[in-house]
Write a protein that holds these residues in place. Structure first.
Motif, PDB file in Angstrom:
ATOM      1  N   TYR A   1      15.647  -5.746  -1.293  1.00  0.00           N
ATOM      2  CA  TYR A   1      15.876  -6.828  -0.338  1.00  0.00           C
ATOM      3  C   TYR A   1      15.319  -6.546   1.049  1.00  0.00           C
ATOM      4  CZ  TYR A   1      18.828  -8.406  -4.115  1.00  0.00           C
ATOM      5  OH  TYR A   1      19.268  -8.819  -5.337  1.00  0.00           O
ATOM      6  N   SER A   2      14.532  -5.493   1.179  1.00  0.00           N
ATOM      7  CA  SER A   2      13.796  -5.227   2.415  1.00  0.00           C
ATOM      8  C   SER A   2      12.552  -4.430   2.039  1.00  0.00           C
ATOM      9  CB  SER A   2      14.650  -4.450   3.421  1.00  0.00           C
ATOM     10  OG  SER A   2      14.981  -3.174   2.926  1.00  0.00           O
ATOM     11  N   PRO A   3      11.427  -4.662   2.732  1.00  0.00           N
ATOM     12  CA  PRO A   3      10.176  -4.010   2.336  1.00  0.00           C
ATOM     13  C   PRO A   3      10.043  -2.564   2.802  1.00  0.00           C
ATOM     14  CG  PRO A   3       9.788  -5.461   4.184  1.00  0.00           C
ATOM     15  CD  PRO A   3      11.219  -5.637   3.812  1.00  0.00           C
ATOM     16  N   THR A   4      10.881  -2.129   3.728  1.00  0.00           N
ATOM     17  CA  THR A   4      10.764  -0.780   4.277  1.00  0.00           C
ATOM     18  C   THR A   4      12.121  -0.092   4.327  1.00  0.00           C
ATOM     19  OG1 THR A   4      10.937  -1.731   6.512  1.00  0.00           O
ATOM     20  CG2 THR A   4       8.721  -1.279   5.678  1.00  0.00           C
ATOM     21  N   VAL A   5      12.080   1.227   4.490  1.00  0.00           N
ATOM     22  CA  VAL A   5      13.295   2.036   4.610  1.00  0.00           C
ATOM     23  C   VAL A   5      13.408   2.515   6.056  1.00  0.00           C
ATOM     24  CG1 VAL A   5      14.524   4.076   3.805  1.00  0.00           C
ATOM     25  CG2 VAL A   5      13.091   2.777   2.218  1.00  0.00           C
ATOM     26  N   PRO A   6      14.467   2.150   6.786  1.00  0.00           N
ATOM     27  CA  PRO A   6      14.565   2.506   8.208  1.00  0.00           C
ATOM     28  C   PRO A   6      14.519   3.998   8.486  1.00  0.00           C
ATOM     29  CG  PRO A   6      16.203   0.849   7.614  1.00  0.00           C
ATOM     30  CD  PRO A   6      15.584   1.316   6.338  1.00  0.00           C
ATOM     31  N   SER A   7      15.022   4.816   7.577  1.00  0.00           N
ATOM     32  CA  SER A   7      15.118   6.252   7.829  1.00  0.00           C
ATOM     33  C   SER A   7      13.816   7.001   7.573  1.00  0.00           C
ATOM     34  CB  SER A   7      16.232   6.861   6.960  1.00  0.00           C
ATOM     35  OG  SER A   7      15.955   6.643   5.578  1.00  0.00           O
ATOM     36  N   HIS A   8      12.791   6.315   7.116  1.00  0.00           N
ATOM     37  CA  HIS A   8      11.555   6.998   6.739  1.00  0.00           C
ATOM     38  C   HIS A   8      10.364   6.418   7.501  1.00  0.00           C
ATOM     39  CE1 HIS A   8       8.373   8.107   3.519  1.00  0.00           C
ATOM     40  NE2 HIS A   8       8.449   9.023   4.457  1.00  0.00           N
ATOM     41  N   LYS A   9       9.701   7.250   8.313  1.00  0.00           N
ATOM     42  CA  LYS A   9       8.474   6.865   8.995  1.00  0.00           C
ATOM     43  C   LYS A   9       7.295   7.552   8.316  1.00  0.00           C
ATOM     44  CE  LYS A   9       9.993   5.572  13.636  1.00  0.00           C
ATOM     45  NZ  LYS A   9       9.720   5.722  15.089  1.00  0.00           N
ATOM     46  N   LEU A  10       6.290   6.790   7.986  1.00  0.00           N
ATOM     47  CA  LEU A  10       5.134   7.325   7.283  1.00  0.00           C
ATOM     48  C   LEU A  10       4.255   8.153   8.209  1.00  0.00           C
ATOM     49  CD1 LEU A  10       4.097   4.171   5.208  1.00  0.00           C
ATOM     50  CD2 LEU A  10       5.446   6.140   4.454  1.00  0.00           C
ATOM     51  N   SER A  11       3.684   9.221   7.648  1.00  0.00           N
ATOM     52  CA  SER A  11       2.789  10.104   8.394  1.00  0.00           C
ATOM     53  C   SER A  11       1.563  10.401   7.540  1.00  0.00           C
ATOM     54  CB  SER A  11       3.499  11.405   8.761  1.00  0.00           C
ATOM     55  OG  SER A  11       2.589  12.337   9.327  1.00  0.00           O
ATOM     56  N   LYS A  12       0.438  10.647   8.188  1.00  0.00           N
ATOM     57  CA  LYS A  12      -0.802  10.865   7.449  1.00  0.00           C
ATOM     58  C   LYS A  12      -0.820  12.205   6.711  1.00  0.00           C
ATOM     59  CE  LYS A  12      -3.302  12.827  11.423  1.00  0.00           C
ATOM     60  NZ  LYS A  12      -4.482  12.685  12.303  1.00  0.00           N
ATOM     61  N   ASN A  13      -0.003  13.164   7.128  1.00  0.00           N
ATOM     62  CA  ASN A  13      -0.012  14.491   6.514  1.00  0.00           C
ATOM     63  C   ASN A  13       1.171  14.724   5.588  1.00  0.00           C
ATOM     64  OD1 ASN A  13      -2.382  15.319   7.896  1.00  0.00           O
ATOM     65  ND2 ASN A  13      -1.153  15.684   9.736  1.00  0.00           N
ATOM     66  N   GLU A  14       1.919  13.684   5.289  1.00  0.00           N
ATOM     67  CA  GLU A  14       3.109  13.817   4.453  1.00  0.00           C
ATOM     68  C   GLU A  14       2.790  13.432   3.023  1.00  0.00           C
ATOM     69  OE1 GLU A  14       7.810  12.455   4.607  1.00  0.00           O
ATOM     70  OE2 GLU A  14       6.268  11.254   5.599  1.00  0.00           O
ATOM     71  N   GLY A  15       3.081  14.301   2.087  1.00  0.00           N
ATOM     72  CA  GLY A  15       2.855  14.014   0.686  1.00  0.00           C
ATOM     73  C   GLY A  15       1.525  14.543   0.182  1.00  0.00           C
ATOM     74  N   GLU A  16       1.310  14.408  -1.110  1.00  0.00           N
ATOM     75  CA  GLU A  16       0.083  14.876  -1.752  1.00  0.00           C
ATOM     76  C   GLU A  16      -0.967  13.759  -1.730  1.00  0.00           C
ATOM     77  OE1 GLU A  16       1.031  16.099  -5.673  1.00  0.00           O
ATOM     78  OE2 GLU A  16       2.479  17.649  -5.033  1.00  0.00           O
ATOM     79  N   PHE A  17      -2.185  14.124  -1.364  1.00  0.00           N
ATOM     80  CA  PHE A  17      -3.254  13.140  -1.297  1.00  0.00           C
ATOM     81  C   PHE A  17      -3.599  12.638  -2.701  1.00  0.00           C
ATOM     82  CE2 PHE A  17      -4.106  15.677   2.588  1.00  0.00           C
ATOM     83  CZ  PHE A  17      -3.995  14.641   3.514  1.00  0.00           C
ATOM     84  N   LEU A  18      -3.901  11.336  -2.782  1.00  0.00           N
ATOM     85  CA  LEU A  18      -4.250  10.732  -4.065  1.00  0.00           C
ATOM     86  C   LEU A  18      -5.654  11.163  -4.479  1.00  0.00           C
ATOM     87  CD1 LEU A  18      -2.965   7.073  -3.464  1.00  0.00           C
ATOM     88  CD2 LEU A  18      -1.791   8.922  -4.670  1.00  0.00           C
ATOM     89  N   ASP A  19      -5.822  11.400  -5.763  1.00  0.00           N
ATOM     90  CA  ASP A  19      -7.148  11.760  -6.267  1.00  0.00           C
ATOM     91  C   ASP A  19      -8.105  10.576  -6.172  1.00  0.00           C
ATOM     92  OD1 ASP A  19      -6.251  14.304  -6.885  1.00  0.00           O
ATOM     93  OD2 ASP A  19      -5.582  13.703  -8.894  1.00  0.00           O
ATOM     94  N   ASP A  20      -7.576   9.384  -6.373  1.00  0.00           N
ATOM     95  CA  ASP A  20      -8.388   8.174  -6.302  1.00  0.00           C
ATOM     96  C   ASP A  20      -7.669   7.165  -5.408  1.00  0.00           C
ATOM     97  OD1 ASP A  20     -10.115   6.090  -6.645  1.00  0.00           O
ATOM     98  OD2 ASP A  20      -9.643   5.723  -8.756  1.00  0.00           O
ATOM     99  N   ASN A  21      -8.282   6.838  -4.263  1.00  0.00           N
ATOM    100  CA  ASN A  21      -7.623   5.937  -3.322  1.00  0.00           C
ATOM    101  C   ASN A  21      -8.013   4.475  -3.529  1.00  0.00           C
ATOM    102  OD1 ASN A  21     -10.223   5.797  -2.326  1.00  0.00           O
ATOM    103  ND2 ASN A  21      -9.795   6.964  -0.461  1.00  0.00           N
ATOM    104  N   VAL A  22      -8.782   4.161  -4.571  1.00  0.00           N
ATOM    105  CA  VAL A  22      -9.227   2.784  -4.813  1.00  0.00           C
ATOM    106  C   VAL A  22      -8.033   1.862  -5.069  1.00  0.00           C
ATOM    107  CG1 VAL A  22     -10.568   1.282  -6.335  1.00  0.00           C
ATOM    108  CG2 VAL A  22     -11.477   3.506  -5.647  1.00  0.00           C
ATOM    109  N   GLN A  23      -7.090   2.338  -5.877  1.00  0.00           N
ATOM    110  CA  GLN A  23      -5.914   1.526  -6.191  1.00  0.00           C
ATOM    111  C   GLN A  23      -5.122   1.202  -4.926  1.00  0.00           C
ATOM    112  OE1 GLN A  23      -3.047   3.501  -8.690  1.00  0.00           O
ATOM    113  NE2 GLN A  23      -1.607   1.793  -8.683  1.00  0.00           N
ATOM    114  N   TYR A  24      -4.945   2.201  -4.065  1.00  0.00           N
ATOM    115  CA  TYR A  24      -4.195   1.995  -2.833  1.00  0.00           C
ATOM    116  C   TYR A  24      -4.913   1.005  -1.923  1.00  0.00           C
ATOM    117  CZ  TYR A  24      -1.854   3.128   1.590  1.00  0.00           C
ATOM    118  OH  TYR A  24      -1.165   3.057   2.785  1.00  0.00           O
ATOM    119  N   ARG A  25      -6.218   1.161  -1.774  1.00  0.00           N
ATOM    120  CA  ARG A  25      -6.981   0.271  -0.904  1.00  0.00           C
ATOM    121  C   ARG A  25      -6.951  -1.168  -1.415  1.00  0.00           C
ATOM    122  NH1 ARG A  25     -12.542   3.440   0.885  1.00  0.00           N
ATOM    123  NH2 ARG A  25     -11.539   5.094   2.099  1.00  0.00           N
ATOM    124  N   ARG A  26      -7.083  -1.340  -2.720  1.00  0.00           N
ATOM    125  CA  ARG A  26      -7.044  -2.683  -3.297  1.00  0.00           C
ATOM    126  C   ARG A  26      -5.686  -3.329  -3.056  1.00  0.00           C
ATOM    127  NH1 ARG A  26      -7.746  -1.470  -8.285  1.00  0.00           N
ATOM    128  NH2 ARG A  26     -10.028  -1.641  -8.316  1.00  0.00           N
TER     129      ARG A  26
END
Length: 356
Positions: A99-124
């Protein structure tokens, strides 16, 4: 054919005035013609057909993925078919809705998490979500966040984007609502979130503009420079809002509409209002001199008028930060978004014209 290309929007052409006024909006080979005189519309279609082989689709029902349902007192615009196709393509048709598109307690960062092997799906996915924001301002902030990581997205960014899909699943037919009669008066709400970007510490600008009771434009965007104070971030957001309001005034004038009162801009920052009304530059404001002059000029000419509003009534807050579902729903309802397909909202009446 006597049409004049408008300056605010080069895709919009107008001619005539009063009851003979006509507007023509074109995108590549798709055209929408609007007028109160059906004979004039028919004449334009005949002249176009003499030059090009056109296909007359009748009353406006579907245009570039937008679905239009109309009644005598209201018009609803949504992208339900587009949203369902997006859910089906991503494999989220049977997902559990949120019922909400985002989580208030979590701010996204460029260095957080494992990089995707293929970013085409994300970009699309982000590209399709951006197009969906044409009628869904409720996902504008989330989509703006995802757009920051198109070069190297991580699995956490993709998970966050998938949450937006689950939110869309909750109400794929939600969209904009326009009453057929409305006061010619512009109202704007703006807000900023100071230093919101955890990577660059740049602030987020958010604003939404209403024509009468109808929401007609909005934006959620990261500011180009770092603000040294929350007042500066608010003032830069005010300048961006003032520019958008001026553009809307130019556009309305091309359509033969001239607001008699200054556009009302509502903000919850008393410091930003004080800066705009104070003609003296201080140490903390001299580095934002251009924005200062822009807002002062609009105030002096009577184009806009500033009003203070409580933070809880600041509608643009939904465009600058994440909220819990209860608060988020409150803002969405105040923006005037409407789910034509929800039985609790009356559903579809027999007199509604709709495609799906």
């Amino acid at each position: 054919m006597g049409f004049k290309q408008t300056v605010p929007d080069n895709s919009l052409f107008v001619k005539g005035e009063g009851t003979s006024f006509m507007a023509l909006l074109g995108y590549v080979d798709d055209i929408v013609v609007a007028s109160t005189d059906l004979k004039l519309i028919q004449q334009v279609k005949v002249e176009l057909n003499d030059q090009f082989q056109i296909k007359d689709l009748g009353l406006l029902k579907y245009f570039l993925g937008l679905e239009i349902a109309r009644q005598k007192k209201e018009i609803a615009v949504s992208q339900r078919k587009y949203a369902l196709e997006l859910l089906d393509e991503a494999g989220f048709m049977d997902s559990k809705p949120v019922y909400s598109p985002t989580v208030p307690s979590h701010k996204l960062s460029k260095n957080e998490g494992e990089f995707l092997d293929d970013n085409v799906q994300y970009r699309r996915l982000v590209r399709k979500l951006l197009y969906l924001t044409i009628t869904r301002p409720d996902i504008s902030f989330a989509t703006q966040q995802f757009s920051q990581f198109l070069d190297k997205p991580t699995h956490l960014h993709l998970q966050a984007a998938h949450r937006v899909l689950r939110y869309i699943k909750n109400a794929p037919g939600q969209g904009l609502f326009f009453p057929t009669s409305s006061d010619i008066h512009l109202k704007a709400f703006y807000d900023s979130d100071w230093g919101a970007c955890v990577d660059s510490r740049k602030s987020i600008t958010g604003f939404c503009n209403f024509h009468g009771q109808a929401l007609i434009s909005w934006k959620s965007k990261k500011q180009a420079t770092i603000s040294r104070s929350s007042s500066e971030a608010e003032y830069r957001a005010l300048a961006a809002t003032a520019c958008e309001v001026q553009w809307l005034i130019y556009l309305l004038s091309e359509l033969g509409l001239h607001p008699k009162a200054p556009a009302a801009i509502y903000c919850d920052s008393k410091s930003a209002i004080a800066i705009s009304e104070n003609p003296v530059f201080h140490e903390r404001t001299k580095h934002i001199e251009i924005d200062f002059h822009l807002v002062r000029e609009k105030l002096h000419k009577g184009t806009v008028k500033l009003f203070h509003v409580a933070s809880g009534s600041q509608l643009a807050d939904i465009l600058t930060k994440a909220h819990c579902p209860a608060t988020f729903f409150s803002y969405v309802s105040k923006l005037g978004l409407f789910n034509l397909y929800n039985p609790a909202c009356g559903g579809l009446s027999d007199s509604a014209t709709l495609v799906g």
